[in-house]
Structure formats: C-alpha cells, structure tokens
Design an enzyme around this catalytic site. Structure first.
Site, PDB file in Angstrom:
ATOM      1  N   LYS A  39       0.815  -1.224   0.000  1.00 38.47           N
ATOM      2  CA  LYS A  39       0.000   0.000   0.000  1.00 38.47           C
ATOM      3  C   LYS A  39       0.849   1.275   0.000  1.00 38.47           C
ATOM      4  O   LYS A  39       1.921   1.318   0.607  1.00 38.47           O
ATOM      5  CB  LYS A  39      -0.892  -0.021   1.253  1.00 38.47           C
ATOM      6  CG  LYS A  39      -1.770   1.208   1.453  1.00 38.47           C
ATOM      7  CD  LYS A  39      -2.894   1.332   0.436  1.00 38.47           C
ATOM      8  CE  LYS A  39      -3.567   2.701   0.485  1.00 38.47           C
ATOM      9  NZ  LYS A  39      -4.345   2.988  -0.739  1.00 38.47           N
TER      10      LYS A  39
ATOM     11  N   GLY B  63      -3.573  -2.781 -14.872  1.00 39.47           N
ATOM     12  CA  GLY B  63      -4.809  -2.113 -15.241  1.00 39.47           C
ATOM     13  C   GLY B  63      -5.769  -3.146 -15.807  1.00 39.47           C
ATOM     14  O   GLY B  63      -5.732  -3.455 -16.990  1.00 39.47           O
ATOM     15  N   GLY B  64      -6.594  -3.707 -14.937  1.00 37.35           N
ATOM     16  CA  GLY B  64      -7.618  -4.621 -15.414  1.00 37.35           C
ATOM     17  C   GLY B  64      -7.180  -6.044 -15.671  1.00 37.35           C
ATOM     18  O   GLY B  64      -7.918  -6.816 -16.269  1.00 37.35           O
TER      19      GLY B  64
ATOM     20  N   ASN C 290       4.584   6.691  -6.448  1.00 35.24           N
ATOM     21  CA  ASN C 290       3.244   7.007  -6.932  1.00 35.24           C
ATOM     22  C   ASN C 290       3.132   8.499  -7.207  1.00 35.24           C
ATOM     23  O   ASN C 290       2.913   9.290  -6.281  1.00 35.24           O
ATOM     24  CB  ASN C 290       2.228   6.553  -5.874  1.00 35.24           C
ATOM     25  CG  ASN C 290       0.809   6.858  -6.262  1.00 35.24           C
ATOM     26  OD1 ASN C 290       0.544   7.386  -7.346  1.00 35.24           O
ATOM     27  ND2 ASN C 290      -0.110   6.523  -5.383  1.00 35.24           N
TER      28      ASN C 290
ATOM     29  N   GLY D  23      -4.407  -6.195  -9.703  1.00 29.40           N
ATOM     30  CA  GLY D  23      -4.987  -5.283  -8.728  1.00 29.40           C
ATOM     31  C   GLY D  23      -6.398  -5.668  -8.342  1.00 29.40           C
ATOM     32  O   GLY D  23      -6.621  -6.659  -7.626  1.00 29.40           O
ATOM     33  N   THR D  24      -7.353  -4.918  -8.854  1.00 22.93           N
ATOM     34  CA  THR D  24      -8.769  -5.111  -8.552  1.00 22.93           C
ATOM     35  C   THR D  24      -9.204  -6.575  -8.638  1.00 22.93           C
ATOM     36  O   THR D  24     -10.071  -7.009  -7.873  1.00 22.93           O
ATOM     37  CB  THR D  24      -9.593  -4.245  -9.517  1.00 22.93           C
ATOM     38  OG1 THR D  24      -9.140  -2.888  -9.386  1.00 22.93           O
ATOM     39  CG2 THR D  24     -11.073  -4.302  -9.198  1.00 22.93           C
TER      40      THR D  24
ATOM     41  N   LYS E 187       5.615   5.292 -11.034  1.00 24.81           N
ATOM     42  CA  LYS E 187       4.285   4.862 -11.484  1.00 24.81           C
ATOM     43  C   LYS E 187       3.561   5.999 -12.176  1.00 24.81           C
ATOM     44  O   LYS E 187       3.298   7.042 -11.580  1.00 24.81           O
ATOM     45  CB  LYS E 187       3.484   4.370 -10.279  1.00 24.81           C
ATOM     46  CG  LYS E 187       2.133   3.787 -10.669  1.00 24.81           C
ATOM     47  CD  LYS E 187       1.615   2.879  -9.579  1.00 24.81           C
ATOM     48  CE  LYS E 187       0.227   2.370  -9.867  1.00 24.81           C
ATOM     49  NZ  LYS E 187      -0.273   1.554  -8.761  1.00 24.81           N
TER      50      LYS E 187
ATOM     51  N   GLY F  97      -9.854  -1.882 -12.798  1.00 22.10           N
ATOM     52  CA  GLY F  97     -10.593  -3.096 -13.139  1.00 22.10           C
ATOM     53  C   GLY F  97     -10.633  -3.346 -14.639  1.00 22.10           C
ATOM     54  O   GLY F  97     -10.088  -2.563 -15.426  1.00 22.10           O
TER      55      GLY F  97
ATOM     56  N   CYS G 275      -1.603   9.370  -8.110  1.00 22.77           N
ATOM     57  CA  CYS G 275      -2.798   9.075  -7.332  1.00 22.77           C
ATOM     58  C   CYS G 275      -3.821  10.171  -7.534  1.00 22.77           C
ATOM     59  O   CYS G 275      -3.569  11.337  -7.217  1.00 22.77           O
ATOM     60  CB  CYS G 275      -2.483   8.955  -5.851  1.00 22.77           C
ATOM     61  SG  CYS G 275      -3.960   8.540  -4.889  1.00 22.77           S
TER      62      CYS G 275
HETATM   63  C1  LIG Z   1      -8.620   0.299  -3.720  1.00 24.15           C
HETATM   64  C2  LIG Z   1      -7.417   0.728  -4.488  1.00 24.15           C
HETATM   65  C3  LIG Z   1      -6.353   1.374  -3.844  1.00 24.15           C
HETATM   66  C4  LIG Z   1      -5.229   1.783  -4.534  1.00 24.15           C
HETATM   67  N1  LIG Z   1      -4.200   2.376  -3.877  1.00 24.15           N
HETATM   68  C5  LIG Z   1      -3.062   2.707  -4.551  1.00 24.15           C
HETATM   69  C6  LIG Z   1      -1.931   3.248  -3.875  1.00 24.15           C
HETATM   70  O1  LIG Z   1      -1.929   3.402  -2.663  1.00 24.15           O
HETATM   71  N2  LIG Z   1      -0.839   3.580  -4.613  1.00 24.15           N
HETATM   72  C7  LIG Z   1      -0.801   3.386  -5.965  1.00 24.15           C
HETATM   73  O2  LIG Z   1       0.213   3.700  -6.602  1.00 24.15           O
HETATM   74  N3  LIG Z   1      -1.840   2.861  -6.633  1.00 24.15           N
HETATM   75  C8  LIG Z   1      -2.973   2.516  -5.958  1.00 24.15           C
HETATM   76  N4  LIG Z   1      -4.024   1.962  -6.636  1.00 24.15           N
HETATM   77  C9  LIG Z   1      -3.924   1.731  -8.083  1.00 24.15           C
HETATM   78  C10 LIG Z   1      -3.512   0.282  -8.396  1.00 24.15           C
HETATM   79  O3  LIG Z   1      -2.259  -0.015  -7.853  1.00 24.15           O
HETATM   80  C11 LIG Z   1      -3.497   0.030  -9.906  1.00 24.15           C
HETATM   81  O4  LIG Z   1      -2.565   0.899 -10.508  1.00 24.15           O
HETATM   82  C12 LIG Z   1      -4.848   0.241 -10.544  1.00 24.15           C
HETATM   83  O5  LIG Z   1      -5.866  -0.199  -9.705  1.00 24.15           O
HETATM   84  C13 LIG Z   1      -4.992  -0.455 -11.894  1.00 24.15           C
HETATM   85  O6  LIG Z   1      -4.882  -1.836 -11.768  1.00 24.15           O
HETATM   86  P1  LIG Z   1      -6.155  -2.832 -11.630  1.00 24.15           P
HETATM   87  O7  LIG Z   1      -7.124  -2.414 -12.693  1.00 24.15           O
HETATM   88  O8  LIG Z   1      -5.615  -4.194 -11.827  1.00 24.15           O
HETATM   89  O9  LIG Z   1      -6.716  -2.608 -10.273  1.00 24.15           O
HETATM   90  C14 LIG Z   1      -5.161   1.559  -5.929  1.00 24.15           C
HETATM   91  C15 LIG Z   1      -6.224   0.902  -6.592  1.00 24.15           C
HETATM   92  C16 LIG Z   1      -7.326   0.485  -5.893  1.00 24.15           C
HETATM   93  C17 LIG Z   1      -8.436  -0.205  -6.626  1.00 24.15           C
END
Ligand SMILES: Cc1cc2nc3c(=O)[nH]c(=O)nc-3n(C[C@H](O)[C@H](O)[C@H](O)COP(=O)(O)O)c2cc1C
Ligand SMILES: Cc1cc2nc3c(=O)[nH]c(=O)nc-3n(C[C@H](O)[C@H](O)[C@H](O)COP(=O)(O)OP(=O)(O)OC[C@H]3O[C@@H](n4cnc5c(N)ncnc54)[C@H](O)[C@@H]3O)c2cc1C
Ligand SMILES: Cc1cc2nc3c(=O)[nH]c(=O)nc-3n(C[C@H](O)[C@H](O)[C@H](O)COP(=O)(O)OP(=O)(O)OC[C@H]3O[C@@H](n4cnc5c(N)ncnc54)[C@H](O)[C@@H]3O)c2cc1C
Ligand SMILES: Cc1cc2nc3c(=O)[nH]c(=O)nc-3n(C[C@H](O)[C@H](O)[C@H](O)COP(=O)(O)O)c2cc1C
Ligand code: FES
Ligand code: FES
Lengths: 307, 264, 307, 264
Positions: C46, C244-245, C128, C266-267, C166, C218, C131
């Site tokens: 996180k 990403g997804g 990051n 991620g999601t 990132k 997602g 964000c």
């Molecule tokens: C609930 C949640 C919390 C996230 N927190 C962070 C974070 O603290 N730092 C960060 O760089 N990205 C954060 N992200 C982004 C994810 O690391 C990722 O880049 C993004 O969700 C795309 O991937 P996914 O579609 O597989 O989830 C977060 C995403 C989600 C859904």
C-alpha cells in the site's frame, strides 16, 4: 402535468435532451425500423469529411469488458454525397439533425462547414477534434488548446449554423481545452469522444485492430465521461452534450446532474436499438416521479457534499 | 414504418448435437414469418454489460407454422458459452431477421451447396427453400472428423445428394471441401453454388467457381457491432464494375456474389 | 522443460513477472489465507507517506460497469510504522517486497525514500506520482514532465534501492512523461494508475464518493492500460510493470506482448483472491504450450501488421 | 497456513420468503464448520465482469452436520437479482467465513436482539448459538409491515420471546424498534444487546444502550471491495480510549461494540 423537456444547445432547440452519438447511428436511416426517430431531440450523424474516405482496415471492432474498441477511421461518403443524398431526407424529419464533421487540416474543417451552411435539414454542426482513429487531424487538433481553438474559429467563420465542439478525454486538462474552445466562439461542447485504447491478440501476437489502436466506448467509460462533464461544466458557460457509456435513463441522469444539458446515446444502440428512446422515456418518468417540472432544473444539480 | 424487429424469444429447445455445438429453438413467430435463407439474428447473450455486444447467428431453420426459429452454433467464447447454458423456458432477446439472404434460383434448377464446419448452419434453411423449389441439390459437406460433421442427416432428409469430406478421413473423402470438389465435377453444371465456411475455403472455391464461370454466393463473417448498418464495423470489399467498394457485411450482406468479393 | 520466468525490473530480480498492484493487496498479510505469497515474483504494498494518513470520507468505493471507482485517499499508518511493524515480516518472505511511496511535496517523497533505504526486507520503491485521490501531490506531480522528473530525481538521490516510477494515464502524452522520468534516472516504470472518474447518485443528487472523484480500475480500463504500455515501451528503454484490469493470464500476456516486463494484478484480487497466482500459472501454461523457453522472448513481441 | 477460504458451493435450496426477499442454502461444509454468528460470506453473483465485485451477505444459519450455510437476502440491485435467479444445483462461488463475529455472553445470561428489516438475517444464527448457551433471549423485531416481517418463526422456535413492531402497525406495536424498546424495558437488564438493521435504528438504540449503561454490539455495513482487509474501502470510525481510529468493517468488524462506533 407533463414536464418540460425542451433544451437549447447553443442555438439548437431540441424538444428533449436525447440525441445519438455520431458514428453509432449511421445517417439516421438504419434504426428507423426500431423506433420513431422523430421522438428524439436530435440525431447526430456519422463524421463527414470533404472527400469520401475508405476508413481503416478490418478488424475495426473488438469487444472489451463492458466496452468496445473501434477503429472505423471516419469511413464516409464525403460532404457532397451527404448534401445530395441524405440532407433531403434530414429535411423530412421532425427532429434536429446535427452533422459531425472532421478534417485533416484546419482548412478542410472550414470547407466542410461552409459546404453545409444553409443546407435545409441541417440544424447544427458537431466538430470532431477528438477522433483517435485517423492519422492526421482528429485527436491531434483536440489535444492542445491552441489547435482546438484554431479549428473552432475556422469553423465558426465558415458557417452560420450552431457549432458544437466535441472534446477528447485523452488529455491532461480537459477544462483548459474547453475554455480555449469557448473563447474561440463555440456555441456548445460535446463530450466525451472515445478513450485511446488497444487490444492484443495473444494467439497471433499482434494487435487485434487493423489500425493497431482504437477508441474505447460503452459502459466501461461512463465514469470517465461523467467526470469530464462535471469538470467542464464548472469551467465554462457553454451547454454540454454529455455522452460516453449511456445505456439507461439512470446513466443519462448522471450526466445531466453533472452538468450536461443534453445527452447522446452511442454504443448502447448496438445492444438495444431502442436505447435512445428508452433513455428518453426513463428521463420523463424520473421527472414525473420526482415532481420536477423542467429538465433544466436538473442540469448541474448534483451537489458536492459539505459545500 | 415502425415494425419492431426486436423481441424476447422463449427457448423452446436447446441441446448439444456435436462436440461444442448446440442446436437451439426460439419462439419467434415474427422472425420466422419474415426470414429468408442467409439472413441472421443478432442475439443478446446476457443482460449484463459483459459480454456487451449481441452475437450474430445465422438462421439455421424456421418453422413458420410453429413460429420457431432454429439456430445452430459452436461455443467459441463467452457469448456462445452463455447461450449454450440456457434452458428451455428461458428468454433470449433477438433482433432480426437481419441482412440480405441468398438469391434463389429458378424452380427446378440444379444447385450446389458447399459447407465447412459450422458453415452448414444457414445452408439447411437454404436447402429447405431449394427443396420447396424442387431444385436438385448437391451438398459438399466438410468437417474436421466424423464426430464433428453437422447437418448431413438434415440435408439427406431434404432430398439432397450429400458428399462428405473430413480432414482426417474418418468419413468420406479425406481432405478439404475444395479438394473434394475438384474431383467431383457436378457443381460445374449448376445454376448457383452457395458457400458458407472458413474464409480460406470460400476463397478457394470462389476462385474455382470463377474459373469455371459458375455463379456463386458466399456468406461473409466480420466482427459486428450494430448488425444494422449503422456503425461500419463490418466493412468488406466488394468489386463492382471494376471498382472496389466497401460494403457492410451486416446490411449489404452477409451474402455476396462469390466473384465480387475482394479477399485479403 | 520448465520455461524461464525470471525477470529483472530495474535491478529488482523477480523469480517470475507477476506482482500485485499497490493498494489492492494491503501489506501482503490479508491474502495469506488464500495462497502462498512466496509464489509471486514480488508483492507491491500500500502507498506509504511520511505521516500516518486517515484517507478520505466514505463511501470510498463504487462499482461501475466492469470496474470500480475508489477514493481511498492514501490511508496508511506512515513510514515509521511500516518500518517497525511490517518490514520485519517482509524480511521473512521469499518474494520481493516493493513499497509504494507518496508525498505532498517533493521533499516528502525523498524523506520517505530515505527512511526506507537499507531497511531489510524491502527490495525496491514504486513512486506514486499518479494518485488521483489526494488533494496535494499525487496526480499533480505525474501530469507534467518537469515535476515528474523532479520527484524522480529527488527519490533517486535519497535511496540506493531500485526506483520504479508509477505513471498516470490521465495525460495527453504519456510517452513524454515516461521519457522525462527515464532521463531523471528512474530504474523502471509502472503503468497505469487509475483513470480519473466519477459516479453520481441520482436519488440523492450528489456524487457517490465521499471525495467526489475517484480512480477507475478493473477490467474496464484494460484497453487503455495496454495502449499505454504499448506506447511507453516504444518510447523508452526502461522495464515496465504493466497493470490495469488484469484478471487472467490472457490479460497479462496482452501487457507482456505490448512491452511489459512484469505485470501486476490489482482489482481482480477482490473478485478472485487467488487471481495473481492464477495469472502466474496461466502464463506458465502458455509458455509451455507455445514452446517458449523464456518469458523475455514475449516482452514487446506483438508485431504491427504490415510492418 | 494456507487454508483455502474460497469454494464453489452448490445451491441446495432457494426460495422467496417475503416480498423481494430470498432464502438460499449453500453446500459449504468448510464454511459451516468454521463460521461464528456475525460473520459473512463474500458471494460471487456472476462470473462475468458485470457486476464485477462480490457481494457480502451475512451468514443467516448453519447446519454443521449437513454442511449447509443459509443466507437471507433482499433483492436491491443487480447482484442480488442474479442470486435470486439461481436454481437448486447451480454453483455459487463463496469466500468465507469472513470478519469478526459477535461476542458471546456467559451461558445462561439474559440477552436482547434488535433487528430491523433484513437485519434479522445474522441474528438467527446468533440466536441458534445463544439458545445452545441457554441464554434467555428477547428479540425486538421490526419491519415495514406484517408481510415483510422476517424470521419471527425462527426466533420463536429457538425459544426466544419475540416482540414485534411494524411501521404501519399491521402487526404488533406501531412504530420503530427504538420506540418499542423505550416502552419495553427488559433489555436494560441484559448482559448484551445485539443490533442489526438500518443505520439510523442502530445509532438510536446504541445511544439508548449507552445511557442505560448496557453493553451492545452492532453490525456495520459499508460498501466492500476485497472483504479481507486489503483495500481500505470499508473504513468505519471506532473510538478507542478516547481516540478515533479507522477500522475496516470487513476484517475488524462487521461487528463492533455499540458504544465505540462514531456515527456520522
Ligand atoms: C482500492 C485501491 C487502492 C489503490 N491504492 C493505490 C496506492 O496506494 N498507490 C498506488 O500507486 N496505486 C494505488 N491503486 C492503483 C492500483 O495499484 C493500480 O494501478 C490500478 O488499480 C490499476 O490496476 P487494476 O485495474 O488491476 O486494479 C489503488 C487501486 C485500488 C483499486
Ligand atoms: C452473419 C454471421 C452469421 C453467423 N452465424 C453463425 C452460426 O450460425 N453459428 C455459429 O456458431 N457462428 C456463427 N457466426 C459466428 C458467431 O457470431 C461467433 O462465433 C460468435 O459471435 C462468437 O461469440 P463468443 O462470445 O462465443 O466468442 P468471443 O468471445 O467473441 O470470441 C470469438 C472468437 O474470437 C476470439 N477472440 C475473442 N476476443 C479476442 C481478442 N481480444 N483477440 C483475439 N481473438 C479474440 C476468440 O478466441 C474466439 O475464437 C456468425 C457470424 C456472422 C457475422
Ligand atoms: C457485512 C455485510 C453483511 C450483509 N448481509 C446482508 C444480508 O444478510 N442480507 C442482505 O440482504 N444484505 C446484506 N448486506 C447488504 C448486501 O451486501 C447488499 O444489499 C448487496 O451487496 C447489494 O448488491 P446488489 O448488486 O443487489 O445491489 P447494487 O446494485 O450494488 O445496489 C445496492 C444499493 O445501492 C444502490 N446503488 C447502486 N449503485 C449506486 C450508485 N451508483 N449510486 C447510488 N446508489 C447506488 C442501489 O440503488 C441499491 O439500493 C450485507 C452487507 C454487508 C457489508
Ligand atoms: C463505431 C463508432 C464510430 C464512431 N464514429 C464517430 C465519428 O465519426 N465522429 C465522432 O465524433 N465520434 C465518433 N464516435 C464516438 C461516439 O460518438 C461517442 O463519442 C463515443 O462512442 C462515446 O459514447 P458511447 O460510449 O455512448 O458510445 C464513434 C464511436 C463508435 C463506437
Ligand atoms: S455491424 Fe454495424 S455496420 Fe455492420
Ligand atoms: S472491503 Fe477491502 S478492506 Fe474492507
């Protein structure tokens, strides 16, 4: 009592706020067997350029989760053909027809706009400066405030029709572009065009689309579109046609509450050919159920909590 | 003219007929009444947004009296997998009939059909109509193997002569449909040869037809968005009077004259 | 023969290319009941700041078609807490732990990086600058090449650990940002962070999320992410962690073929807690079935048709 | 320690029990074995990406012998609508048991339960365990009207005293559960009062409990992503030794001491 649904988008007086997204509704002929187009506030037709265009190689479409990527590439029969073959039909409709226009150069935009000026049956222009699917023009114009303004000015100078400029979500700061376009004299804004995306065929190890990249649309993009409308509504005074993933009245109302004066239904028509009409009827129902007498009360009515 | 071409159709029957291949009957009297062979329906597999689009499926057979439209489909991905799981009584939303069908010959004319794999699906409906027109029919029917051969029984029942080719030789001629047709020369004397199958097969047979100066019709498959001609996703290249034009597989086809198709 | 899965992301040697996306996998404790984390190439934890942060008001999550919007707002216990309470656990793992860091100022980024330098159990930093859910910092740094480079330089100057930056997809030109970050000395890139989005509650007529806007992730965003990886791979030499997804091995392979050296899940973990492991196993299977002896052969292997 | 807490569970039964309210039994022996009252399962409604997330549902009852976990849910949106359409024999993927359950009292202690609407669901499982502990139970059971009252029969069968309030007075006391409790004073002499229902109801009763110095536990509902504590979506504010801390409804709850919750 029947609520008032009429809206005015930069001089285009629509009897209700529901229209179709360019490129998803052909020239307004294809969906006639499915419902009475005259029920809609307006119909926005396929992107039109000066010369006829062949568009991109196939595959031009690939499905993605809750969305589609398209790379049609502005296939169209050219503006002359539109004026000769479709405009007479447009003139018979009891709905407003908005022609979406595009070009490879600022001059081409102006020339197309000029050609359409005064043609009966055409109520306004939507200027596509945000098409991700053509090499020249399109997105290139829409991604910088200066070029976006240039196209806007050129088109405004070439026509007496209301000019709606269609913005791209593929930018760092959509408010900045919206402001530049407003200053350049646009009468309204459409947003969003598609998100630049891509899919890879892992079996053949190459991009799925003939054009490599394509534009993402459909329900998947709705959150991005609502956000763009919300931001732009707070940045400019122009009326907004909101679009991007609208398939139901509830979706459309999100856009209206975020700041859209009108809404366009795109990809959803592919799934439900009556989608635009269903959206309209759903909006009417919502107004009645919530005892709202005029749709305009809802435009931008979403409040920020705590403010 | 506002005729609704969208309807909720009840599944009257659904069962597997070959590996990964399902037969489905839908109660869709309007479509049954209007359809001609070669047309398709655009089927909603799920009311959720994933998969998002409808799936085009040829009309395999119709019973106008019973108001039934039959489909024959192969499970290749998400959408068809969901369809295959439907049960009798479930409701499936369908649009149709869509597209332009086959050109029917004069009654009594000799015709040939060439089908590869699931390509047999629309040709059964065509054979029904051809049989009504008392046309002598030869069917060149190809499949991977004996087990995956489709519709041979139906064609026989309709009075057609059926000649079979399988890739592995487990039934009939061993080889491809074009190879078999090269040896079997009857199709050269037909009023029309109708093709449906893999692109390579149709392309090869189209060339054979052209050199033998026999008219043919092919059914083209392109990824479809709207299915009604509005989105231009399904462009195919069709030569006409020496000029190559883009046409829409969904609305201008899916059936096109075999000699006009520009294969690439 | 077992194919070689090991990859090196800017000095972080991973035994395989699969990792977790920051913020979706907590501190690597929460998913322990579901599979053996040590199977993964790395775990990204996180987002961590200098001070503890409370994050945003709830609701912090809303579902959208094939996606979610989140506005967690970097809730975290602060870097000291991480060093004291989680790093000792990280040191017991047989997988690489990458700490995602964030700050409101360039100095805060550098301070957090410095604090983590030399801490046993930490294999690298993911910075990051993208964000969308915090008022200061975050996206603001990632949307301009100059500030992105500034943060990169500051972090590089403060640590000996490999530094992965990132990137945000909410920009006009992601290649430009990638190049600036490369020049500033980054060891690798992660992309994409979430897309800026929004949902409106039409019943209460206000934004659903406590923070108004949120980040879209997602399956819905996959086409945008694959496109970003494709573009950045062709613009810079740095290794890329693609995300990403991604929910399946097929999704992950799209990213790898587009140019990602590693991938993050991620999601998808929310839906299938074993998703990261399933992705890994699926990639292995694909390599075997396609007789590919080293995953590195696939990185960027998607070819443009006709080229 | 890698115990898989995810499993494909067969639907053993599913039927409506009140308007828009369904009872479902799942064959999930591991969950049945491990679950304690107040915990929930995270249910996958569809394998497609829409709806994307799992849905948290309380464990309504378990039969450890039969390996059955029962759910009771109200159809309020997409996910629950899909669940309601499942049929016996279908498979549903569930994660669980998740979260921290209710604190059980010493055997024989007098306890009260206060449930509003679908909030009755987890309290039946709790009542099962309390009955095993020979605790005298009073249930304050609220609903919109007689037709939508849930679980009254189950509570009675478990030997509880059931006092009913309906908004429209179609059964029992006319008014809210807190109103009814103000008149009925038995709960003031309990070892614990357990609450589940709409936020406003729980907040009001929590205040009553605090002023009467009776310990209580509430179950909090927040929109959940992961359900396991990894994403921090489900933050709730919990006061502890004068300090307000964020806790995760999914992993630190959903059950929290009524006097510690910071309602806002
Ligand atoms: C609930 C949640 C919390 C996230 N927190 C962070 C974070 O603290 N730092 C960060 O760089 N990205 C954060 N992200 C982004 C994810 O690391 C990722 O880049 C993004 O969700 C795309 O991937 P996914 O579609 O597989 O989830 C977060 C995403 C989600 C859904
Ligand atoms: C006019 C017409 C008539 C038809 N009639 C019939 C018929 O009668 N019977 C029949 O069985 N079929 C017919 N088809 C084909 C049928 O429409 C498709 O098989 C169907 O749409 C597949 O849907 P799906 O969701 O099952 O597969 P999808 O999930 O859409 O996948 C289909 C195929 O494409 C591949 N694919 C999917 N996504 C990607 C990607 N990102 N990259 C690369 N490849 C991908 C899959 O691997 C799979 O092989 C017809 C098609 C047309 C155009
Ligand atoms: C620990 C826990 C235990 C639970 N136990 C139970 C139980 O035992 N029984 C039970 O019935 N429920 C229970 N719930 C609630 C249950 O999880 C939800 O009702 C369920 O997730 C709803 O899913 P859905 O897909 O049907 O509804 P959704 O489609 O997710 O919608 C749910 C509600 O939110 C609203 N909504 C959806 N999207 C938006 C939006 N964009 N803006 C504004 N509003 C929106 C809808 O209108 C609807 O009222 C529990 C919840 C938790 C956290
Ligand atoms: C197949 C297709 C073709 C499109 N063609 C055009 C076009 O010619 N001009 C244009 O401005 N937008 C075009 N668009 C974009 C849509 O008008 C719309 O902005 C976008 O699809 C988002 O809306 P939706 O999600 O409702 O489809 C096209 C979209 C699709 C899917
Ligand atoms: S599928 Fe839309 S034009 Fe053919
Ligand atoms: S739902 Fe993810 S932390 Fe609670």
């Amino acid at each position: 009592m029947k609520p008032n649904l009429a809206v005015n988008v930069g001089g285009i007086k629509m009897k209700n706020p529901v229209t179709t997204a360019s490129g998803t509704f052909g020239f307004g002929l294809e969906y006639r067997p499915y419902f009475d187009l005259n029920r809609l506030g307006a119909v926005v037709v396929k992107g039109t350029t000066w010369e006829p265009r062949q568009g991109n190689k196939t595959p031009r479409l690939v499905e993605t989760p809750a969305g589609i990527l398209n790379a049609i590439g502005l296939q169209n029969p050219g503006v002359d053909y539109l004026v000769q073959h479709y405009a007479p039909y447009f003139a018979t409709l009891q709905t407003k027809v908005i022609v979406n226009i595009a070009g490879s150069t600022v001059e081409e935009y102006a020339r197309v706009a000029e050609r359409l000026n005064g043609v009966p049956g055409i109520a306004g222009l939507e200027v596509n400066i945000s098409c991700p699917n053509v090499k020249k023009g399109g997105l290139a114009f829409g991604s910088r405030p200066s070029t976006a303004a240039q196209v806007t000015r050129a088109v405004k100078g070439a026509t007496d029709l209301p000019v709606i400029v269609k913005l791209s979500p593929n930018v760092t700061d959509i408010e900045e572009i919206a402001k530049a376009v407003e200053e350049a004299g646009a009468d309204g804004l459409s947003l969003i065009n598609t998100l630049l995306g891509m899919a890879i065929d892992i079996r053949r190890r190459k991009p799925v689309l003939g054009n490599v990249m394509g534009g993402l649309s459909g329900p998947a993009v709705k959150p991005v579109a609502v956000r763009a409308v919300w931001q732009v509504y707070r940045a400019v005074k122009l009326p907004i046609i909101g679009m991007g993933g609208i398939s139901t009245a509830a979706d459309a109302l999100e856009f209206i509450l975020a700041g859209a004066t009108a809404v366009a239904v795109g990809t959803a028509s592919f799934i439900n050919p009556r989608a635009a009409l269903d959206v309209l009827e759903g909006i009417e129902l919502y107004l009645k159920e919530n005892k709202i007498t005029d749709i305009k009360e809802l435009v931008g009515a979403a409040q920020v909590p705590g403010n | 003219m506002v005729v609704s071409k969208v309807s909720d159709a009840k599944v009257a029957a659904v069962f597997p007929v070959a590996p990964e291949t399902y037969y489905m009957e839908l109660e869709a009297p309007e479509i049954a009444r209007l359809a001609v062979p070669g047309q398709f329906v655009h089927v909603s597999c799920s009311s959720a947004h994933d998969p998002l689009l409808r799936r085009p499926l040829s009309i395999h057979m119709v019973s106008r009296q019973q108001g039934i439209v039959a489909l024959l489909f192969r499970v290749v991905g998400k959408g068809t997998a969901i369809l295959a799981q439907k049960r009798t009584g479930d409701v499936v939303n369908v649009m149709g009939p869509l597209g332009r069908g086959f050109t029917l010959p004069l009654p009594g004319s000799r015709v040939a059909l060439a089908a590869g794999g699931i390509g047999a699906a629309p040709l059964v409906f065509l054979a029904q109509e051809l049989a009504n027109l008392k046309c002598p029919i030869t069917v060149y029917l190809g499949a991977k193997n004996k087990k995956s051969l489709l519709c041979d029984g139906q064609f026989v029942q309709l009075g057609a002569e059926v000649v079979i080719a399988t890739d592995d030789g487990s039934l009939g001629f061993q080889g491809t449909v074009p190879d078999m047709m090269r040896r079997h020369r009857d199709w050269r004397r037909t009023a029309m040869t109708y093709l449906c199958g893999p692109k390579a097969m149709m392309q090869e047979i189209s060339a054979m037809l052209a050199s033998a100066d026999v008219p043919g019709e092919v059914t083209l498959e392109e990824k479809m968005g709207c299915g009604v001609g509005a989105c231009l996703s399904c462009a195919v290249k069709i030569a006409h009077h020496g000029q190559v034009r883009q046409q829409r597989a969904c609305a201008d086809g899916p059936v096109f004259p075999s000699w006009q198709v520009v294969w690439d």
